[in-house]
Design a protein around this motif. Structure first.
Motif, PDB file in Angstrom:
ATOM      1  N   VAL A 130       0.850  -1.196   0.000  1.00 16.39           N
ATOM      2  CA  VAL A 130       0.000   0.000   0.000  1.00 16.39           C
ATOM      3  C   VAL A 130       0.885   1.245   0.000  1.00 16.39           C
ATOM      4  CG1 VAL A 130      -0.176   0.067   2.530  1.00 16.39           C
ATOM      5  CG2 VAL A 130      -1.995   1.077   1.155  1.00 16.39           C
ATOM      6  N   ARG A 131       0.391   2.315  -0.616  1.00 10.37           N
ATOM      7  CA  ARG A 131       1.058   3.629  -0.595  1.00 10.37           C
ATOM      8  C   ARG A 131       0.010   4.673  -0.252  1.00 10.37           C
ATOM      9  NH1 ARG A 131       4.413   3.776  -6.271  1.00 10.37           N
ATOM     10  NH2 ARG A 131       4.687   5.970  -5.706  1.00 10.37           N
ATOM     11  N   TYR A 132       0.420   5.687   0.495  1.00 10.66           N
ATOM     12  CA  TYR A 132      -0.520   6.764   0.822  1.00 10.66           C
ATOM     13  C   TYR A 132       0.214   8.098   0.772  1.00 10.66           C
ATOM     14  CZ  TYR A 132      -3.384  10.028   3.394  1.00 10.66           C
ATOM     15  OH  TYR A 132      -4.092  11.140   3.734  1.00 10.66           O
ATOM     16  N   GLU A 133      -0.463   9.110   0.239  1.00 12.79           N
ATOM     17  CA  GLU A 133       0.115  10.450   0.274  1.00 12.79           C
ATOM     18  C   GLU A 133      -0.991  11.497   0.392  1.00 12.79           C
ATOM     19  OE1 GLU A 133       2.261  11.483  -3.251  1.00 12.79           O
ATOM     20  OE2 GLU A 133       0.697  10.762  -4.583  1.00 12.79           O
ATOM     21  N   THR A 185      -1.511  11.540 -13.513  1.00 11.97           N
ATOM     22  CA  THR A 185      -1.561  10.844 -12.219  1.00 11.97           C
ATOM     23  C   THR A 185      -0.194  10.678 -11.553  1.00 11.97           C
ATOM     24  OG1 THR A 185      -1.401   8.733 -13.365  1.00 11.97           O
ATOM     25  CG2 THR A 185      -3.610   9.485 -12.789  1.00 11.97           C
ATOM     26  N   ARG A 186       0.888  10.874 -12.298  1.00 10.01           N
ATOM     27  CA  ARG A 186       2.215  10.593 -11.706  1.00 10.01           C
ATOM     28  C   ARG A 186       2.506  11.512 -10.520  1.00 10.01           C
ATOM     29  NH1 ARG A 186       6.785   8.697 -12.905  1.00 10.01           N
ATOM     30  NH2 ARG A 186       7.812  10.723 -12.991  1.00 10.01           N
ATOM     31  N   LEU A 187       2.254  12.790 -10.689  1.00 11.73           N
ATOM     32  CA  LEU A 187       2.256  13.709  -9.551  1.00 11.73           C
ATOM     33  C   LEU A 187       0.815  14.124  -9.349  1.00 11.73           C
ATOM     34  CD1 LEU A 187       5.281  16.144  -9.745  1.00 11.73           C
ATOM     35  CD2 LEU A 187       4.952  14.154  -8.305  1.00 11.73           C
ATOM     36  N   PHE A 188       0.420  14.206  -8.093  1.00 15.81           N
ATOM     37  CA  PHE A 188      -1.005  14.287  -7.835  1.00 15.81           C
ATOM     38  C   PHE A 188      -1.279  15.337  -6.764  1.00 15.81           C
ATOM     39  CE2 PHE A 188      -4.480  12.686  -5.178  1.00 15.81           C
ATOM     40  CZ  PHE A 188      -5.502  12.870  -6.080  1.00 15.81           C
ATOM     41  N   ASP A 189      -2.336  16.111  -6.974  1.00 18.15           N
ATOM     42  CA  ASP A 189      -2.676  17.221  -6.084  1.00 18.15           C
ATOM     43  C   ASP A 189      -3.897  16.823  -5.244  1.00 18.15           C
ATOM     44  OD1 ASP A 189      -3.066  19.603  -4.885  1.00 18.15           O
ATOM     45  OD2 ASP A 189      -3.525  20.726  -6.702  1.00 18.15           O
ATOM     46  N   GLY A 190      -3.643  16.195  -4.113  1.00 17.63           N
ATOM     47  CA  GLY A 190      -4.753  15.746  -3.276  1.00 17.63           C
ATOM     48  C   GLY A 190      -4.340  14.570  -2.415  1.00 17.63           C
ATOM     49  N   ILE A 229      -4.877  -0.931  -7.392  1.00 16.04           N
ATOM     50  CA  ILE A 229      -5.993   0.033  -7.429  1.00 16.04           C
ATOM     51  C   ILE A 229      -5.502   1.362  -6.861  1.00 16.04           C
ATOM     52  CG2 ILE A 229      -8.353   0.536  -6.645  1.00 16.04           C
ATOM     53  CD1 ILE A 229      -8.395  -1.998  -8.154  1.00 16.04           C
ATOM     54  N   MET A 230      -5.842   2.440  -7.532  1.00 17.88           N
ATOM     55  CA  MET A 230      -5.406   3.769  -7.096  1.00 17.88           C
ATOM     56  C   MET A 230      -6.652   4.631  -6.849  1.00 17.88           C
ATOM     57  SD  MET A 230      -2.430   5.954  -8.895  1.00 17.88           S
ATOM     58  CE  MET A 230      -3.103   6.078 -10.530  1.00 17.88           C
ATOM     59  N   ASN A 231      -6.860   4.999  -5.592  1.00 18.41           N
ATOM     60  CA  ASN A 231      -7.986   5.879  -5.231  1.00 18.41           C
ATOM     61  C   ASN A 231      -7.462   7.287  -5.005  1.00 18.41           C
ATOM     62  OD1 ASN A 231     -10.020   3.951  -5.284  1.00 18.41           O
ATOM     63  ND2 ASN A 231      -9.521   3.238  -3.225  1.00 18.41           N
ATOM     64  N   MET A 232      -8.001   8.241  -5.742  1.00 20.39           N
ATOM     65  CA  MET A 232      -7.494   9.624  -5.666  1.00 20.39           C
ATOM     66  C   MET A 232      -8.637  10.570  -5.301  1.00 20.39           C
ATOM     67  SD  MET A 232      -5.225   9.469  -9.143  1.00 20.39           S
ATOM     68  CE  MET A 232      -6.428   8.494 -10.011  1.00 20.39           C
ATOM     69  N   ARG A 233      -8.319  11.515  -4.448  1.00 19.98           N
ATOM     70  CA  ARG A 233      -9.271  12.569  -4.090  1.00 19.98           C
ATOM     71  C   ARG A 233      -8.605  13.920  -4.401  1.00 19.98           C
ATOM     72  NH1 ARG A 233     -13.813  11.346  -1.579  1.00 19.98           N
ATOM     73  NH2 ARG A 233     -14.095   9.216  -0.811  1.00 19.98           N
ATOM     74  N   PRO A 234      -8.692  14.385  -5.640  1.00 17.75           N
ATOM     75  CA  PRO A 234      -8.081  15.672  -5.988  1.00 17.75           C
ATOM     76  C   PRO A 234      -8.694  16.798  -5.154  1.00 17.75           C
ATOM     77  CG  PRO A 234      -8.773  14.468  -7.955  1.00 17.75           C
ATOM     78  CD  PRO A 234      -9.351  13.754  -6.795  1.00 17.75           C
ATOM     79  N   GLN A 235      -7.853  17.778  -4.772  1.00 19.96           N
ATOM     80  CA  GLN A 235      -8.382  18.838  -3.906  1.00 19.96           C
ATOM     81  C   GLN A 235      -9.240  19.833  -4.671  1.00 19.96           C
ATOM     82  OE1 GLN A 235      -6.235  22.014  -2.240  1.00 19.96           O
ATOM     83  NE2 GLN A 235      -4.414  21.755  -3.512  1.00 19.96           N
ATOM     84  N   SER A 236      -9.070  19.907  -5.991  1.00 21.22           N
ATOM     85  CA  SER A 236      -9.830  20.888  -6.758  1.00 21.22           C
ATOM     86  C   SER A 236     -10.794  20.191  -7.717  1.00 21.22           C
ATOM     87  CB  SER A 236      -8.869  21.777  -7.552  1.00 21.22           C
ATOM     88  OG  SER A 236      -9.581  22.508  -8.514  1.00 21.22           O
ATOM     89  N   GLN A 237     -12.037  20.712  -7.755  1.00 17.92           N
ATOM     90  CA  GLN A 237     -13.019  20.137  -8.684  1.00 17.92           C
ATOM     91  C   GLN A 237     -12.644  20.437 -10.141  1.00 17.92           C
ATOM     92  OE1 GLN A 237     -15.976  18.271  -9.066  1.00 17.92           O
ATOM     93  NE2 GLN A 237     -15.341  17.407  -7.115  1.00 17.92           N
ATOM     94  N   TYR A 289     -19.674  17.276  -9.263  1.00 17.55           N
ATOM     95  CA  TYR A 289     -19.454  16.542  -8.012  1.00 17.55           C
ATOM     96  C   TYR A 289     -20.504  15.439  -7.814  1.00 17.55           C
ATOM     97  CZ  TYR A 289     -18.658  15.510  -3.119  1.00 17.55           C
ATOM     98  OH  TYR A 289     -18.396  14.862  -1.951  1.00 17.55           O
ATOM     99  N   SER A 290     -21.725  15.717  -8.301  1.00 15.33           N
ATOM    100  CA  SER A 290     -22.792  14.714  -8.142  1.00 15.33           C
ATOM    101  C   SER A 290     -22.427  13.410  -8.850  1.00 15.33           C
ATOM    102  CB  SER A 290     -24.119  15.267  -8.683  1.00 15.33           C
ATOM    103  OG  SER A 290     -23.969  15.587 -10.058  1.00 15.33           O
ATOM    104  N   VAL A 291     -21.580  13.495  -9.847  1.00 14.10           N
ATOM    105  CA  VAL A 291     -21.170  12.290 -10.576  1.00 14.10           C
ATOM    106  C   VAL A 291     -19.888  11.719  -9.965  1.00 14.10           C
ATOM    107  CG1 VAL A 291     -20.330  11.407 -12.800  1.00 14.10           C
ATOM    108  CG2 VAL A 291     -22.246  13.032 -12.730  1.00 14.10           C
ATOM    109  N   ASN A 292     -18.890  12.583  -9.757  1.00 11.68           N
ATOM    110  CA  ASN A 292     -17.582  12.037  -9.342  1.00 11.68           C
ATOM    111  C   ASN A 292     -17.442  11.853  -7.823  1.00 11.68           C
ATOM    112  OD1 ASN A 292     -16.584  14.557  -8.188  1.00 11.68           O
ATOM    113  ND2 ASN A 292     -16.409  15.301 -10.302  1.00 11.68           N
ATOM    114  N   LYS A 293     -18.307  12.521  -7.041  1.00 14.33           N
ATOM    115  CA  LYS A 293     -18.252  12.435  -5.564  1.00 14.33           C
ATOM    116  C   LYS A 293     -16.864  12.783  -5.024  1.00 14.33           C
ATOM    117  CE  LYS A 293     -22.434  10.591  -5.473  1.00 14.33           C
ATOM    118  NZ  LYS A 293     -23.576  11.490  -5.338  1.00 14.33           N
ATOM    119  N   GLY A 294     -16.117  13.555  -5.798  1.00 15.21           N
ATOM    120  CA  GLY A 294     -14.791  13.981  -5.352  1.00 15.21           C
ATOM    121  C   GLY A 294     -13.728  12.901  -5.425  1.00 15.21           C
ATOM    122  N   LYS A 295     -14.011  11.835  -6.175  1.00  9.27           N
ATOM    123  CA  LYS A 295     -13.096  10.690  -6.161  1.00  9.27           C
ATOM    124  C   LYS A 295     -12.843  10.177  -7.582  1.00  9.27           C
ATOM    125  CE  LYS A 295     -13.289   5.986  -4.529  1.00  9.27           C
ATOM    126  NZ  LYS A 295     -14.109   5.002  -3.889  1.00  9.27           N
TER     127      LYS A 295
END
Lengths: 412, 255
Positions: free
Chosen positions: A246-249, A272-277, A301-309, A319-325
């Motif tokens: 597992v990796r987390y940032e 996705t290589r550098l990620f803001d979130g 599996i890579m779960n990402m939560r970008p900080q900006s919509q 947001y109603s579609v992506n739920k921030g993820k």
């Protein structure tokens, strides 16, 4: 500093009896390199040179033949040393990547376009005197069997898209602790890294100042196993390894700032290589070897939560579609047979990768490859046929329908 | 007709494939060397010896001497139980040989040979050797060639058999291309036996020329050391599995 101390103590607590090597060096067991020794200090000099000819079968209407010619795959040098005081160190660098980066202002990597490679593949110091090995510097992140395996010791010319460095970084600067337990059957890694991956050398630490954390646990049976995909030993007993990692940032910086598009040449083909979130990557892998046959499987599996919509990863969805993820990931599987009597390895690999679940489509590739070993993989001809069986029209439309690579490698 | 660069590239690729197939067919050699499978009878765990490499039988004490990759020399009984260990440690012990009064150990990475006194396992002398090859592919074994009255050290890969006098001055060297690597060697009863890790094979060789006379495939993962007891029964150590495998005598192959 407090985090570092706690982290070190935690890793120390899980280990009470082990002493062995757990390096990812591609040159540790290379029989063709050269060694200088001075009493108990040794320095091994190695390297790798490889070239191939590439021929892409273009779709009708396309006539750009820039992938139909010669490619320099590797011009690598490696210095691997051990000191009498139980330190080891390594400097592994890619001359072709360094020269290409210098000549093109760091935007072009010949064998992996879209993947900003620093040219430094390993530069670390490791202390081997404790039951836990302590490594500081640049090296592979202990995540993904495919990442850790030595690609030049397979008939394939490159890693799959999933683990080749386009989706997530393969190497980074940081601290890695590793240990082995139960007669080397269990192998544990834990580490903290800059999170900038191969881009650290160009940009340094990002303004969030936060680390990426990674951990990996392996169970091998009946004995330890290295990161060689091919069963060159023609194992007389069933030999396998299963692992989870597992990796987390968290790359949200002070006052909500993160990477914020500062490193546009470093985010990679799929952003996705550098990620803001916030991001978590988890995966599992396995390998089994028996009498020349080896099979591997890996799922990430890579779960990402970008900080900006407005992040391009959201592909303009509300947001109603992506739920921030955003989720990406896939699986890879290889089947190999080492026919030692004729010094030939036959391999077939399959890959399923979805680089963004908010963009319709996914990619599937079949790769067939043969290696003829004049002198093991140290002097070897490799032929690879790469077939996209499912094109990802949304994320990575192709101008070609197949690709052949034929070349030769020398490892010394 | 206009021929594109791609046309020429495909032609070159086809020629390369033809060349590769030719090499492939030429590499198929008929094996005329007498050989057979050699099955082990039993095995014991060497769990307390980390990464055991070479093993030798001492006819005086009727014990084994076993060395570890962690630079430790052990004396064990015939079941592998540790009796004592040398206080002097090295870096990467890979080969061990015993003579009347001394135990010789090769330390692979620093390229050294240590001479221990057998009765108290004290270090008597250190010899510095040279080998320019890979750090971890150097001298994996040491044995005394009684026929030629010299020590031999065998490099793992490429396989080179190097002969030394009693002061470890080099006398001669012989390349060996019968195996991909070599992890053990032992002179026994007028023949030289070499053990390959990658090929999992024991080679019976001429002690003068080191030409292969016969070979025996063994089903042992990562075999690193070979010993013969007083009756000629064979013992093989496995590094990865930390085991000692017990075989009967080397089989007789009917020609």
């Amino acid at each position: 500093m407090k985090k570092l101390l706690v982290f070190t103590l935690l890793a120390g607590a899980i280990s009470y009896t082990s002493f062995g090597q757990s390096t990812f060096s591609e040159f540790t067991d290379n029989p063709s390199s050269f060694t200088l020794s001075s009493d108990k200090n040794t320095l091994q000099i190695g390297g790798r040179i490889s070239f191939y000819g590439e021929d892409r079968f273009l779709k009708s209407g396309y006539n750009n033949l820039d992938h139909n010619g010669f490619v320099i795959k590797d011009i690598d040098l490696d210095l691997l040393g051990k000191t009498a005081s139980k330190f080891s160190y390594e400097l592994h660098y890619s001359l072709i990547d360094i020269i290409a980066a210098a000549n093109t202002e760091n935007i072009y990597v010949p064998n992996n376009p879209g993947y900003d490679n620093s040219g430094i593949k390993a530069a670390y110091i490791q202390y081997d005197g404790f039951k836990i090995k302590i490594k500081v510097g640049i090296d592979k992140i202990p995540f993904s069997q495919s990442n850790l395996q030595h690609e030049h010791e397979t008939p394939f010319w490159s890693h799959p898209t999933l683990t080749g460095g386009t989706l997530f970084s393969r190497r980074d600067i940081g601290l890695t602790l590793s240990t082995r337990l139960l007669k080397d059957k269990i192998n544990l890694y834990a580490g903290m890294y800059s999170g900038m991956g191969e881009n650290f050398i160009e940009y340094g630490q990002d303004q969030s100042g936060k680390f990426e954390y990674a951990g990996r646990a392996e169970f091998c049976y009946p004995s330890k196993m290295g990161y060689n995909e091919i069963d060159e030993e023609n194992s007389p007993i069933v030999h396998f390894r299963v692992a989870g990692n597992v990796r987390y940032e968290d790359k949200i910086g002070p006052e909500g700032t993160g990477l914020n598009g500062m490193y546009q040449d470093a985010v990679g083909t799929y952003n996705t290589r550098l990620f803001d979130g916030y991001r978590t990557i988890y995966g599992g892998d396995a390998i089994i070897k028996y009498r020349g046959i080896s099979a591997t499987f890996e799922d990430d599996i890579m779960n990402m939560r970008p900080q900006s919509q407005s992040d391009p990863l959201f592909n303009g969805t509300p947001y109603s579609v992506n739920k921030g993820k955003v989720t990406a990931g896939g699986w890879i599987a290889d089947l190999n047979y080492n026919w030692q009597k004729i010094r030939t390895v036959f391999s077939a690999g399959y890959e399923y990768t979805n680089v963004n679940d908010l963009i319709p489509g996914h990619m599937e590739y079949l790769t067939l490859a043969i290696a003829y070993k004049v002198n093991s993989f140290n002097s070897c001809a490799k032929l690879e046929y790469y077939i996209p069986t499912q094109e990802d029209l949304g994320s990575d439309p192709l101008k070609w329908t197949g690709q052949i690579r034929l070349g030769y490698q020398i490892v010394f | 007709m206009f021929k594109t660069p791609r046309f020429f590239l495909v032609r070159i690729l086809m020629k390369c494939v033809f060349f590769a197939v030719s090499i492939f067919l030429c590499s198929w050699k008929k094996d005329n060397t007498p050989h057979c499978k050699f099955k082990f009878e039993s095995f014991k765990s060497l769990g307390k010896i980390p990464e055991p490499s070479d093993i030798v039988y001492d006819k005086d004490s009727k014990h084994f001497f076993i060395v570890s990759d962690h630079g430790i020399l052990f004396e064990c009984d015939l079941s592998g139980k540790i009796i004592r260990r040398a206080s002097e440690e090295g870096m990467d012990f890979e080969g061990v040989e015993v003579t009347d009064s001394f135990v010789y150990v090769s330390d692979e990475k620093p390229r050294k040979v240590y001479k221990f006194r057998k009765n108290d396992l004290s270090l008597v002398r250190t010899y510095n050797m040279t080998w320019g090859g890979a750090s971890n592919k150097a001298f994996e074994s040491i044995t005394y060639n009684v026929t030629k009255k010299c020590f031999i050290l065998v490099s793992q890969a490429p396989v080179v058999i190097i002969e030394y006098n009693d002061d470890f001055k080099e006398i001669d060297r012989h390349s060996f291309d019968g195996a991909r690597d070599m992890s053990g060697s032992r002179w026994y009863n007028g023949d030289m036996y070499l053990l390959s890790n990658l090929d999992e094979t024991i080679f019976k060789c001429d002690p003068i020329t080191y030409a292969i006379k016969e070979y025996y495939k063994i089903d042992v993962l990562n075999p690193e050391g070979i010993a013969f007891d007083a009756d000629g029964n064979v013992s093989v150590t496995s590094d990865d599995l930390r085991r000692i495998y017990f075989f009967k005598k080397i089989p007789t192959i009917k020609q």
